[in-house]
Design an enzyme around this catalytic site. Structure first.
Site, PDB file in Angstrom:
ATOM      1  N   GLY A 115       0.779  -1.237   0.000  1.00  0.00           N
ATOM      2  CA  GLY A 115       0.000   0.000   0.000  1.00  0.00           C
ATOM      3  C   GLY A 115       0.803   1.275   0.000  1.00  0.00           C
ATOM      4  O   GLY A 115       0.256   2.374  -0.064  1.00  0.00           O
ATOM      5  N   GLY A 117       3.643   1.726  -2.041  1.00  0.00           N
ATOM      6  CA  GLY A 117       4.392   1.893  -3.286  1.00  0.00           C
ATOM      7  C   GLY A 117       5.773   1.269  -3.263  1.00  0.00           C
ATOM      8  O   GLY A 117       6.649   1.663  -4.041  1.00  0.00           O
ATOM      9  N   ALA A 120       6.789  -0.314  -6.707  1.00  0.00           N
ATOM     10  CA  ALA A 120       7.092   0.707  -7.726  1.00  0.00           C
ATOM     11  C   ALA A 120       8.396   1.426  -7.399  1.00  0.00           C
ATOM     12  O   ALA A 120       9.228   1.665  -8.285  1.00  0.00           O
ATOM     13  CB  ALA A 120       5.948   1.712  -7.814  1.00  0.00           C
ATOM     14  N   ALA A 121       8.577   1.753  -6.118  1.00  0.00           N
ATOM     15  CA  ALA A 121       9.802   2.474  -5.720  1.00  0.00           C
ATOM     16  C   ALA A 121      11.031   1.636  -6.049  1.00  0.00           C
ATOM     17  O   ALA A 121      12.043   2.167  -6.522  1.00  0.00           O
ATOM     18  CB  ALA A 121       9.754   2.788  -4.230  1.00  0.00           C
ATOM     19  N   ASP A 162       1.337   4.024  -9.654  1.00  0.00           N
ATOM     20  CA  ASP A 162       2.385   3.926  -8.630  1.00  0.00           C
ATOM     21  C   ASP A 162       3.759   4.305  -9.192  1.00  0.00           C
ATOM     22  O   ASP A 162       4.495   5.088  -8.584  1.00  0.00           O
ATOM     23  CB  ASP A 162       2.448   2.497  -8.064  1.00  0.00           C
ATOM     24  CG  ASP A 162       1.231   2.154  -7.223  1.00  0.00           C
ATOM     25  OD1 ASP A 162       0.282   2.948  -7.177  1.00  0.00           O
ATOM     26  OD2 ASP A 162       1.228   1.072  -6.604  1.00  0.00           O
TER      27      ASP A 162
HETATM   28  C1  MEV Z   1      -2.122  -0.195  -6.109  1.00  0.00           C
HETATM   29  O1  MEV Z   1      -1.231   0.671  -5.443  1.00  0.00           O
HETATM   30  C2  MEV Z   1      -3.148   0.584  -6.845  1.00  0.00           C
HETATM   31  C3  MEV Z   1      -4.184  -0.254  -7.601  1.00  0.00           C
HETATM   32  O2  MEV Z   1      -5.125   0.669  -8.133  1.00  0.00           O
HETATM   33  C4  MEV Z   1      -3.566  -1.058  -8.712  1.00  0.00           C
HETATM   34  C5  MEV Z   1      -3.058  -0.207  -9.861  1.00  0.00           C
HETATM   35  O3  MEV Z   1      -3.482   0.920 -10.033  1.00  0.00           O
HETATM   36  O4  MEV Z   1      -2.222  -0.727 -10.612  1.00  0.00           O
HETATM   37  C6  MEV Z   1      -4.941  -1.201  -6.682  1.00  0.00           C
END
Ligand code: MEV
Length: 332
Positions: A115, A117, A120-121, A162
């Site tokens: 939750g 990131g 992605a980071a 993200d």
């Molecule tokens: C995850 O951080 C966010 C979601 O909306 C997935 C995405 O956007 O790829 C759940």
């Protein structure tokens, strides 16, 4: 590191390249999940980041050393996805992992959790570090594209929100499209938030797949929820531009309700949301994929931030006190 060999009269310099790069953590303020279907969303990078370092190595295959602090079991749970992600990054960059002779080390001050990131980071940080190591001089846009590829290892079909926050920093209006829309929203000063970690590691791919399944089964019900989510995004954008934090808090509360309706909240997330609200947060909601991971509370001002953080900690949960609207704080 520089070596030299004196061969008769010629001095040969062999430069062993190393590379470093960072990727920011993030907090989604509005419309995670809805964003996958093209609904606008609002995300902010936070000051905490993952740092990747590429070092030369004598091993033929690439070694990944993950030294990040993390939620217990996070690294084990994500290890297959991490391998897949790294392979995608290498393929996108045209790097042959069997002849690279490098090791990649992950560190930095972003606590790896769901939750926030973290995936992605790490993708952005690795792409930047490889770019520097190979002297590629890649632009932010190219880094973002590579990180998006890496995110597929963790998310299956990521929206791209993200990696975008992680690459560019700041507060961002994001809409997935053939060409994604990305607009910066500027705040006069960064604003305090609290993130509360449920301690549960969640699988984003599974969370996204669950929403897809339920949406296909109940198209009318879901359409209504999605329409309201879109509405909220526009209202929230205006409130952010006006810096009307009370209103933003209310909209975050409503956004959480929609996320409950699409069944991506959890008992722990709802519990943290309630504590945050009861201790004075302007608004609180789950953030990111849900089903565990992190809760986000809007707490303008240091005192309120402290109060909300203490209330959550008293219940035995880990918190992060940070800010939204930070533009490249702590960048190296
Ligand atoms: C995850 O951080 C966010 C979601 O909306 C997935 C995405 O956007 O790829 C759940």
């Amino acid at each position: 590191m520089v070596f030299y060999q004196n061969i008769t009269h010629v001095v040969v310099y062999v430069v062993e390249m190393t590379g470093e790069g960072i990727g920011f953590g993030k907090a989604i303020l509005f419309n995670e999940h809805f964003v996958v279907y093209g609904v606008p969303a609002i995300v902010s990078a936070i000051g905490q980041y993952t740092l990747a370092r590429v070092n030369p190595s004598s091993s033929s295959d690439i070694i990944l050393k993950d030294n990040r602090d993390a939620t217990p079991s996070y690294k084990e749970d994500k290890s297959e996805q991490q391998k897949d992600s790294l392979n995608r990054i290498l393929a996108k960059m045209g790097i042959d992992r069997n002849n690279a002779e490098i090791e990649i080390e992950l560190g930095g001050n972003l606590y790896a959790a769901s939750g926030i990131g973290a995936s992605a980071a790490s993708c952005v940080a690795i792409a930047r570090a490889l770019s520097q190591h190979y002297g590629l001089n890649l632009t932010d846009e190219e880094i973002n594209d590579i990180a998006y590829e890496g995110e597929k290892g963790y998310h299956g079909t990521p929206s791209g929100i993200d990696n975008t926050a992680s690459t560019y920093g700041g507060l961002i209006w994001f809409q997935k499209n053939d060409t994604n829309v990305m607009n910066k929203i500027r705040l006069s000063t960064p604003v305090e938030i609290v993130m509360g970690n449920t301690g549960k590691v969640a699988n984003t791919t599974a969370a996204v797949a669950g929403v897809r399944e339920r949406r296909e089964k109940n198209p009318e019900k879901y359409q209504k929820i999605f329409d309201r989510a879109e509405n909220i995004a526009y209202l929230a954008k205006r409130s952010l531009e006006e810096e009307n934090f009370r209103e933003i808090g209310k909209l975050m509360n409503e956004n959480h309700k929609l996320l409950q309706q699409i069944e991506v909240s959890s008992r722990e997330l709802d519990f943290l949301v309630n504590i945050a609200r009861e201790s004075g947060a302007y608004g609180a909601k789950l953030t990111g994929g849900g089903l565990g991971g992190n809760m986000l509370a809007l707490t303008p001002g240091k005192d309120l931030q402290e109060e909300v953080a203490n209330a959550i900690e008293k219940e035995g949960f880990k918190v992060l006190k940070t800010k939204i609207g930070v533009v490249r704080e702590g960048i190296i």
